[in-house]
Design an enzyme around this catalytic site. Structure first.
Site, PDB file in Angstrom:
ATOM      1  CD  GLU A  53       1.805  -1.329  -0.088  1.00  0.00           C
ATOM      2  OE1 GLU A  53       0.986  -1.853  -0.875  1.00  0.00           O
ATOM      3  OE2 GLU A  53       3.005  -1.186  -0.356  1.00  0.00           O
TER       4      GLU A  53
ATOM      5  CB  CYS B 223      -6.202  -4.936   0.189  1.00  0.00           C
ATOM      6  SG  CYS B 223      -4.729  -5.958   0.298  1.00  0.00           S
TER       7      CYS B 223
HETATM    8  P1  NAD Z   1      -8.351   2.884   8.003  1.00  0.00           P
HETATM    9  O1  NAD Z   1      -7.808   3.778   6.959  1.00  0.00           O
HETATM   10  O2  NAD Z   1      -9.644   3.236   8.633  1.00  0.00           O
HETATM   11  O3  NAD Z   1      -7.303   2.717   9.215  1.00  0.00           O
HETATM   12  C1  NAD Z   1      -6.014   2.226   9.020  1.00  0.00           C
HETATM   13  C2  NAD Z   1      -5.120   2.678  10.157  1.00  0.00           C
HETATM   14  O4  NAD Z   1      -4.956   4.100  10.103  1.00  0.00           O
HETATM   15  C3  NAD Z   1      -5.635   2.367  11.550  1.00  0.00           C
HETATM   16  O5  NAD Z   1      -4.575   1.926  12.361  1.00  0.00           O
HETATM   17  C4  NAD Z   1      -6.129   3.733  12.044  1.00  0.00           C
HETATM   18  O6  NAD Z   1      -6.113   3.873  13.449  1.00  0.00           O
HETATM   19  C5  NAD Z   1      -5.119   4.651  11.399  1.00  0.00           C
HETATM   20  N1  NAD Z   1      -5.543   6.053  11.254  1.00  0.00           N
HETATM   21  C6  NAD Z   1      -6.787   6.570  11.191  1.00  0.00           C
HETATM   22  N2  NAD Z   1      -6.726   7.919  10.990  1.00  0.00           N
HETATM   23  C7  NAD Z   1      -5.428   8.252  10.938  1.00  0.00           C
HETATM   24  C8  NAD Z   1      -4.725   9.478  10.723  1.00  0.00           C
HETATM   25  N3  NAD Z   1      -5.360  10.641  10.543  1.00  0.00           N
HETATM   26  N4  NAD Z   1      -3.374   9.449  10.694  1.00  0.00           N
HETATM   27  C9  NAD Z   1      -2.693   8.286  10.839  1.00  0.00           C
HETATM   28  N5  NAD Z   1      -3.309   7.098  11.048  1.00  0.00           N
HETATM   29  C10 NAD Z   1      -4.660   7.073  11.092  1.00  0.00           C
HETATM   30  O7  NAD Z   1      -8.426   1.425   7.340  1.00  0.00           O
HETATM   31  P2  NAD Z   1      -9.080   0.098   7.946  1.00  0.00           P
HETATM   32  O8  NAD Z   1     -10.558   0.217   7.921  1.00  0.00           O
HETATM   33  O9  NAD Z   1      -8.414  -0.252   9.222  1.00  0.00           O
HETATM   34  O10 NAD Z   1      -8.606  -0.976   6.868  1.00  0.00           O
HETATM   35  C11 NAD Z   1      -9.344  -1.323   5.735  1.00  0.00           C
HETATM   36  C12 NAD Z   1      -8.697  -0.704   4.508  1.00  0.00           C
HETATM   37  O11 NAD Z   1      -7.341  -1.144   4.408  1.00  0.00           O
HETATM   38  C13 NAD Z   1      -9.347  -1.140   3.206  1.00  0.00           C
HETATM   39  O12 NAD Z   1      -9.506  -0.051   2.359  1.00  0.00           O
HETATM   40  C14 NAD Z   1      -8.354  -2.138   2.637  1.00  0.00           C
HETATM   41  O13 NAD Z   1      -8.433  -2.292   1.240  1.00  0.00           O
HETATM   42  C15 NAD Z   1      -7.058  -1.538   3.064  1.00  0.00           C
HETATM   43  N6  NAD Z   1      -5.991  -2.524   3.031  1.00  0.00           N
HETATM   44  C16 NAD Z   1      -5.018  -2.398   2.076  1.00  0.00           C
HETATM   45  C17 NAD Z   1      -4.013  -3.368   1.989  1.00  0.00           C
HETATM   46  C18 NAD Z   1      -2.915  -3.271   0.943  1.00  0.00           C
HETATM   47  O14 NAD Z   1      -1.929  -3.982   1.072  1.00  0.00           O
HETATM   48  N7  NAD Z   1      -3.070  -2.475  -0.085  1.00  0.00           N
HETATM   49  C19 NAD Z   1      -4.015  -4.444   2.882  1.00  0.00           C
HETATM   50  C20 NAD Z   1      -5.038  -4.531   3.804  1.00  0.00           C
HETATM   51  C21 NAD Z   1      -6.016  -3.560   3.899  1.00  0.00           C
END
Ligand code: NAD
Length: 459
Positions: free
Chosen positions: A218, A252
């Site tokens: 997502e 998002c």
């Molecule tokens: P991010 O991708 O930086 O981090 C998300 C999560 O992934 C965090 O818990 C982080 O610690 C973890 N992570 C980082 N590197 C990783 C790896 N190599 N392997 C596994 N996990 C890892 O995202 P963010 O900045 O926390 O969130 C913002 C983003 O989330 C935006 O792009 C937003 O659009 C998206 N988002 C999408 C939805 C949806 O339902 N589509 C909902 C909310 C947010």
């Protein structure tokens, strides 16, 4: 890495990531709980969890400390309590074995059951820590899985009060950690649900493919809103303002670009800018909270500078403000924008509403579809039929008709993410429980014939 308060800007404590051997221990402990969980009265334990969470003020206070905003934290807690209640009611119906039916082969009957994955991992972002921490965990638990959640390193304070509310026997563990913790988790689970950015989503999908487990992604969005001639502009401007600035645009499904029929563009712009100018920051008693993640102020500022440098006009907001140590951005309405600007093509995750004039429906649809994302969208038109006709041409997993960003509040509609906004089964609707199950078929031969024709070997 440190845990920072978004309102004061102060570092409150160092992050305390769970160590790899402890994470493996958590996974083993949950796997040991899984058989009993499959046989347990899951609805009763989940209901106890939901009731405890619904009015817990320690959890609420931690969420507010994590995110700096109160109204959205209250809403998150309320939505999660409702989500638990909904799954407790729906899961038994959805998991009931399907009715048997006769197969095409004479005497053979088809039945089946559902086999939950033993251990599911959920990796989640900072913008709605509680809601996104549990939105997939709850249906996975209801399906009979054990679950580990790894929330964002930006917002870990809610973990401890949440874990205090988990009743004995509920195989849910929420662990503190960073990207490395998330990466380690993928190797320990049987299925992974990831909510976050596209680049991290790609890494998770690659790791899941190596581990040969399904990954449900997502990801980000750049949701368009289309306003056609004849639409109720008062309603459209209010809905788009809410859809683009709720949670300070850190959602998002935020409206991040607005395409307006040229003949009503000026009137719409004046309405939107007039309303946006009235919306204040929470530090002044208004609804717009602080920018939560430390890197976001620079990203929003870069999108603004790029747009203004290429000729965009700022009608409201338009700067990153500092108050009491935190960073804030007022609802920012821009015009004179086009698709050469970052603000029209890349996810901003801030309360910016760039408005672009378009000539006719085809141009509006083409502009809305001119994106690498396809999360959701909104259409406003004179009639529902006209809006739905446009909705059916959009590359988006959900389209709000004569409203905006309804997927924030309405989770009943099955939807897939298009393009880079995600991959895998629907998170919404009852079908979302299928992500956590394997369906097993039982093919039973009840025929009296000792030797049906398909047993015959060729002479
Ligand atoms: P991010 O991708 O930086 O981090 C998300 C999560 O992934 C965090 O818990 C982080 O610690 C973890 N992570 C980082 N590197 C990783 C790896 N190599 N392997 C596994 N996990 C890892 O995202 P963010 O900045 O926390 O969130 C913002 C983003 O989330 C935006 O792009 C937003 O659009 C998206 N988002 C999408 C939805 C949806 O339902 N589509 C909902 C909310 C947010």
């Amino acid at each position: 890495m440190n845990v920072r308060n978004p309102v004061t800007g102060r570092i409150e404590r160092p992050l305390d990531p769970v160590r790899p051997e402890r994470l493996a221990g958590v996974a083993a402990e949950l796997r040991a709980m899984a058989p009993a969980w499959r046989d347990a009265d899951r609805g009763a334990l989940l209901s106890r969890f939901g009731a405890a969470l619904a009015d817990d003020d320690t959890l609420l206070a931690a969420l507010v400390a994590d995110t700096g905003r109160v109204a959205e934290s209250l809403l998150e807690r309320q939505i999660v309590a409702g989500l638990i209640d909904r799954w407790v009611r729906q899961a038994p119906v959805l998991l009931a074995p399907p009715a048997e039916f006769p197969a095409s082969l004479p005497g053979v009957h088809v039945g089946g059951d559902a086999v939950p994955y033993e251990l599911v991992g959920a990796i989640t972002p900072w913008n709605f820590p509680l809601l996104l921490g549990l939105i997939d965990a709850v249906p996975a638990l209801a399906a009979g899985c054990a679950v580990v959640v790894k929330p964002s390193e930006v917002t870990p304070r809610f973990i401890e009060p949440l874990m205090r509310l988990v009743p004995d026997g509920l195989p849910l563990r929420v662990v503190e950690g960073d990207g490395a913790t998330g990466a380690a988790l993928v190797d320990l689970v049987d299925a992974v649900v990831f909510t976050g950015s596209v680049p991290t989503g790609r890494l998770v999908a690659q790791a899941a493919a190596r581990a040969f487990v399904p990954a449900y992604l997502e990801l980000g969005g750049k949701d368009p809103a289309i306003v056609l001639a004849g639409a109720d502009l008062d309603r459209a401007s209010s809905a788009i303002l809410w859809g683009g600035t709720a949670n300070a645009g850190q959602a998002c499904q935020s409206i991040e670009r607005v395409y307006v029929a040229r003949e009503v563009h000026d009137e719409f712009l004046a309405l939107l800018a007039g309303k946006a100018a009235q919306v204040g920051l929470t530090c002044e008693g208004g609804p717009i909270g602080p920018i939560i993640a430390p890197e976001q102020p620079d990203l929003i500022a870069a999108h603004l500078a790029d747009a203004v440098g290429k000729g965009a006009v700022v009608h409201t907001g338009g700067v990153i403000e500092r108050h009491g140590g935190g960073h804030w951005c007022r609802p920012t309405v821009l015009s004179g924008v086009d698709h050469t600007m970052l603000v029209m093509t890349e996810e901003t995750f801030g309360p910016l509403l760039p408005v672009m004039a378009v000539d006719g429906v085809d141009e509006a649809v083409a502009a809305a579809n001119d994106s690498v994302y396809g999360l959701s969208a909104a259409v406003f038109a004179a009639t529902e039929e006209a809006a739905r006709a446009v909705a059916a041409r959009l590359h988006a997993g959900a389209v709000s008709v004569n409203d905006a960003s309804l997927t924030a509040l309405v989770h009943e509609g099955e939807k897939h993410s298009f393009r880079l906004s995600g991959l895998g089964g629907s998170r919404m609707g009852t079908a979302s429980i299928n992500r956590f199950l394997r369906r097993r078929a039982f093919l039973v031969n009840r025929s009296d014939a000792a030797d049906p024709w398909w047993h015959a070997t060729k002479e």
